[in-house]
Design a protein around this motif. Structure first.
Motif, mmCIF file in Angstrom:
data_model
loop_
_atom_site.group_PDB
_atom_site.id
_atom_site.type_symbol
_atom_site.label_atom_id
_atom_site.label_comp_id
_atom_site.label_asym_id
_atom_site.label_seq_id
_atom_site.Cartn_x
_atom_site.Cartn_y
_atom_site.Cartn_z
ATOM 1 N N UNK A 1 0.797 -1.217 0.000
ATOM 2 C CA UNK A 1 0.000 0.000 0.000
ATOM 3 C C UNK A 1 0.830 1.268 0.000
ATOM 4 N N UNK A 2 2.134 1.127 0.199
ATOM 5 C CA UNK A 2 3.003 2.306 0.248
ATOM 6 C C UNK A 2 3.757 2.533 -1.058
ATOM 7 N N UNK A 3 4.423 1.490 -1.585
ATOM 8 C CA UNK A 3 5.276 1.677 -2.767
ATOM 9 C C UNK A 3 4.690 1.071 -4.033
ATOM 10 N N UNK A 4 3.525 0.404 -3.949
ATOM 11 C CA UNK A 4 2.830 -0.198 -5.091
ATOM 12 C C UNK A 4 3.533 -1.415 -5.673
ATOM 13 N N UNK A 5 4.614 -1.867 -5.060
ATOM 14 C CA UNK A 5 5.297 -3.059 -5.557
ATOM 15 C C UNK A 5 4.554 -4.308 -5.104
ATOM 16 N N UNK A 6 4.458 -5.279 -6.010
ATOM 17 C CA UNK A 6 3.848 -6.561 -5.662
ATOM 18 C C UNK A 6 4.926 -7.510 -5.162
ATOM 19 N N UNK A 7 4.564 -8.354 -4.221
ATOM 20 C CA UNK A 7 5.515 -9.320 -3.691
ATOM 21 C C UNK A 7 4.772 -10.596 -3.307
ATOM 22 N N UNK A 8 5.519 -11.663 -3.130
ATOM 23 C CA UNK A 8 4.914 -12.947 -2.790
ATOM 24 C C UNK A 8 4.225 -12.848 -1.437
ATOM 25 N N UNK A 9 2.965 -13.207 -1.410
ATOM 26 C CA UNK A 9 2.193 -13.137 -0.171
ATOM 27 C C UNK A 9 2.641 -14.244 0.772
ATOM 28 N N UNK A 10 2.734 -13.900 2.035
ATOM 29 C CA UNK A 10 3.113 -14.884 3.059
ATOM 30 C C UNK A 10 2.583 -14.383 4.389
ATOM 31 N N UNK A 11 2.944 -15.083 5.446
ATOM 32 C CA UNK A 11 2.502 -14.641 6.770
ATOM 33 C C UNK A 11 3.198 -13.351 7.184
ATOM 34 N N UNK A 12 4.286 -13.002 6.484
ATOM 35 C CA UNK A 12 5.027 -11.774 6.796
ATOM 36 C C UNK A 12 4.383 -10.600 6.057
ATOM 37 N N UNK A 13 3.802 -9.644 6.774
ATOM 38 C CA UNK A 13 3.132 -8.518 6.113
ATOM 39 C C UNK A 13 4.077 -7.404 5.667
ATOM 40 N N UNK A 14 5.380 -7.543 5.927
ATOM 41 C CA UNK A 14 6.335 -6.476 5.634
ATOM 42 C C UNK A 14 6.735 -6.503 4.159
ATOM 43 N N UNK A 15 6.614 -5.362 3.484
ATOM 44 C CA UNK A 15 7.013 -5.258 2.082
ATOM 45 C C UNK A 15 8.532 -5.383 1.979
ATOM 46 N N UNK A 16 9.041 -6.275 1.132
ATOM 47 C CA UNK A 16 10.491 -6.448 1.021
ATOM 48 C C UNK A 16 11.182 -5.296 0.309
ATOM 49 N N UNK A 17 10.409 -4.405 -0.324
ATOM 50 C CA UNK A 17 11.014 -3.318 -1.093
ATOM 51 C C UNK A 17 11.122 -2.020 -0.296
ATOM 52 N N UNK A 18 10.102 -1.728 0.522
ATOM 53 C CA UNK A 18 10.146 -0.453 1.255
ATOM 54 C C UNK A 18 10.027 -0.629 2.762
ATOM 55 N N UNK A 19 9.759 -1.853 3.229
ATOM 56 C CA UNK A 19 9.658 -2.104 4.658
ATOM 57 C C UNK A 19 8.322 -1.751 5.272
#
Length: 391
Positions: free
Chosen positions: A273-291
């Motif tokens: 919701x912050x950087x618009x990058x898509x990433x593999x969904x998992x139990x970890x809600x943290x975006x790997x691109x912007x944190x």
């Protein structure tokens, strides 16, 4: 030649010993391919494609599986892709036919979506002076986009099937030199520019074949190319997946009820919701691109949604039945109101039915007070109050 030309010239094909078909998923129907193959009895027929359609397996039943896009990426033969999903187009009124959106409806929906400002921001923020390929819906659509880019001072060329070989070469050179090239699907398959770092999609699709072919344009590996950027303004990644997703091309719909939401989104892909990058969904809600912490993913699969609705329907029915029984028990416990009592007494030809009904309700109130029955007390007092009788 194209499969259509081969189909028309079946009688003139002679007796070939080997037939090679590139991009076997494109061109014509499975029946057209089958007619051409039948016209070449005894020939070895080999079709090549990275995105077969289910009917491709009927035309050529023997299937040799090549290396997957995930394997090719892991081993350096393809560039990793990053996906940005900065926009959303309302496609609720767009009709569907033959596995994709109806083009005329689609063009209108995209034009009305007013995402062009976001597309301009994408180009200015990420793509200036870098080869960039933009996919639109049809020729009119990309010409309108070209006019908007040029009005913003950005040089943009279009490439369609109408352009000559010389014009095509010039426009490809414009792209290679760091320019912006707008196209429909002229370069979605068979086009090879390994250095291409960006594609922008303004063409919603339900066709995984078309989407994967477009992704392939930016997935070519090249020296110094860290990754290819997919600026997905139509969220095709949510509907059609990523390049490296495992697919069963023979049975593309199998298992959808477990891996997609009811709106068609893939549950294994999440958009920050912050950087618009898509990433593999998992139990970890943290975006790997912007944190950014995107919180718990509350989306559920089609199967879960159906089961929840069925369960809720059963619960609602059970609640209604329980309420019905509760009211029936309450009516039995409280008895009739003054009006109902008076009507019953009148039917029994009792003298002064109203007065008798009021007296009976007073008796009901007295009994409720003696027994400490608060519910019956409230009922009796309410009835007497409504009848204008002081209790």
């Amino acid at each position: 030649m194209t499969v259509q030309a081969a189909d028309r010239r079946r009688d003139a094909l002679g007796q070939p010993r080997l037939v090679l078909v590139d991009e076997f998923h494109m061109g014509g129907s499975g029946t057209q391919y089958a007619r051409v193959i039948d016209a070449c009895p005894g020939a070895i027929v080999i079709g090549f494609t990275g995105t077969p359609r289910p009917e491709s397996f009927d035309a050529l039943p023997a299937h040799v599986q090549g290396k997957s896009a995930a394997w090719l990426t892991d081993h350096g033969w393809l560039a990793p892709l990053r996906y940005r999903l900065p926009s959303r187009v309302d496609l609720s009124g767009v009709r569907k036919a033959r596995g994709d959106y109806v083009e005329s409806d689609l063009a209108d929906a995209v034009e009305k979506s007013e995402i062009l400002g976001s597309v301009l921001d994408t180009y200015r923020g990420f793509c200036v002076d870098q080869p960039t390929l933009l996919f639109g819906v049809n020729i009119k659509h990309i010409e309108n986009i070209q006019a908007e880019f040029q009005a913003a001072g950005i040089d943009a060329e279009t490439l369609t099937g109408k352009h000559s070989a010389t014009e095509t070469e010039r426009r490809i050179d414009h792209l290679t030199d760091g320019g912006l090239l707008l196209t429909v699907d002229r370069v979605s398959a068979g086009f090879d520019l390994p250095e291409l770092p960006h594609i922008i999609s303004v063409r919603p699709t339900l066709s995984e074949q078309l989407w994967v072919q477009q992704l392939g344009r930016v997935a070519r590996a090249a020296e110094g190319k860290e990754w290819g950027m997919v600026h997905d303004h139509c969220r095709n990644s949510e509907q059609c997946g990523t390049l490296t997703e495992a697919r069963d091309w023979r049975n593309p719909r199998e298992g959808e009820e477990d891996r997609k939401t009811e709106s068609g989104e893939r549950l294994d892909l999440r958009t920050c919701g912050n950087c618009d990058n898509a990433y593999s969904s998992s139990s970890d809600p943290i975006c790997p691109y912007c944190g950014n912490d995107n919180g718990q993913d509350l989306r559920i699969s089609v199967r879960e949604a159906v089961e929840l609705r069925e369960k809720r329907a059963e619960e609602i029915e059970a609640e209604r039945e329980a309420e019905k029984q509760r009211r029936a028990a309450q009516r039995k416990h409280l008895g009739m109101g003054i009006k109902q009592r008076a009507a019953m007494l009148r039917n029994k030809r009792v003298q002064k039915p109203w007065e008798v009904a009021v007296d009976q309700m007073r008796d009901r109130l007295d009994r409720a007070l003696r027994e400490g029955d608060d519910v019956a007390e409230r009922f009796a007092r309410g009835e007497l109050r409504a009848a204008g009788v002081r209790s």
